[in-house]
Design a protein around this motif. Structure first.
Motif, PDB file in Angstrom:
ATOM      1  N   LYS A 173       0.839  -1.210   0.000  1.00 52.80           N
ATOM      2  CA  LYS A 173       0.000   0.000   0.000  1.00 52.80           C
ATOM      3  C   LYS A 173       0.868   1.252   0.000  1.00 52.80           C
ATOM      4  N   LEU A 174       1.957   1.236   0.763  1.00 52.63           N
ATOM      5  CA  LEU A 174       2.867   2.375   0.799  1.00 52.63           C
ATOM      6  C   LEU A 174       3.479   2.616  -0.578  1.00 52.63           C
ATOM      7  N   ALA A 175       3.871   1.555  -1.260  1.00 50.36           N
ATOM      8  CA  ALA A 175       4.428   1.682  -2.612  1.00 50.36           C
ATOM      9  C   ALA A 175       3.374   2.206  -3.585  1.00 50.36           C
ATOM     10  N   LEU A 176       2.136   1.729  -3.441  1.00 49.36           N
ATOM     11  CA  LEU A 176       1.045   2.188  -4.299  1.00 49.36           C
ATOM     12  C   LEU A 176       0.794   3.685  -4.113  1.00 49.36           C
ATOM     13  N   LEU A 177       0.803   4.144  -2.873  1.00 47.73           N
ATOM     14  CA  LEU A 177       0.572   5.561  -2.585  1.00 47.73           C
ATOM     15  C   LEU A 177       1.720   6.438  -3.080  1.00 47.73           C
ATOM     16  N   SER A 178       2.899   5.874  -3.177  1.00 52.02           N
ATOM     17  CA  SER A 178       4.082   6.636  -3.588  1.00 52.02           C
ATOM     18  C   SER A 178       4.220   6.753  -5.106  1.00 52.02           C
TER      19      SER A 178
END
Length: 118
Positions: A51-56
């Motif tokens: 999720k963190l990678a997706l948001l970035s």
């Protein structure tokens, strides 16, 4: 007030939420990962890091302006700036009308029928 969230491919993604009751019950025995920007909790690091990678990634869009190719943080910040400008420029006599919660929220989720109540 209207709650707006950055969109991904014209859809607002579902957020992963764990129930507060479950969190308190398991807090002492399990580790949770908290994503502050979306206020989501994750049971495992893999879901959190995904999720963190997706948001970035620059794949998000501002709901107000339609500006695309933004990270989630950039889109969220732009939406907050635009929302503040709209509120600032709104005449004082209209602010209470537009900033009040919608009838659906105030009524507990059901829409009021104006013919019956008006």
């Amino acid at each position: 007030m209207v709650k707006v969230s950055p969109s991904l491919k014209k859809k607002i993604p579902k957020q992963s939420r764990l129930s507060q009751k479950k969190i308190y019950k398991e807090k002492s025995s399990r580790e949770f990962y908290h994503l502050h920007i979306t206020d989501e909790l994750f049971n495992n690091y893999e879901d959190y890091s995904y999720k963190l990678a997706l948001l970035s990634r620059p794949i998000w869009e501002c709901e107000f302006t339609g500006t695309s190719h933004l990270t989630y943080w950039q889109a969220k910040e732009l939406e907050q700036v635009i929302e503040a400008l709209v509120i600032q420029r709104l005449p004082a006599n209209l602010r209470s009308e537009f900033l009040a919660p919608p009838l659906a929220e105030a009524d507990g989720g059901t829409l009021l029928n104006c013919q019956d109540s008006c």
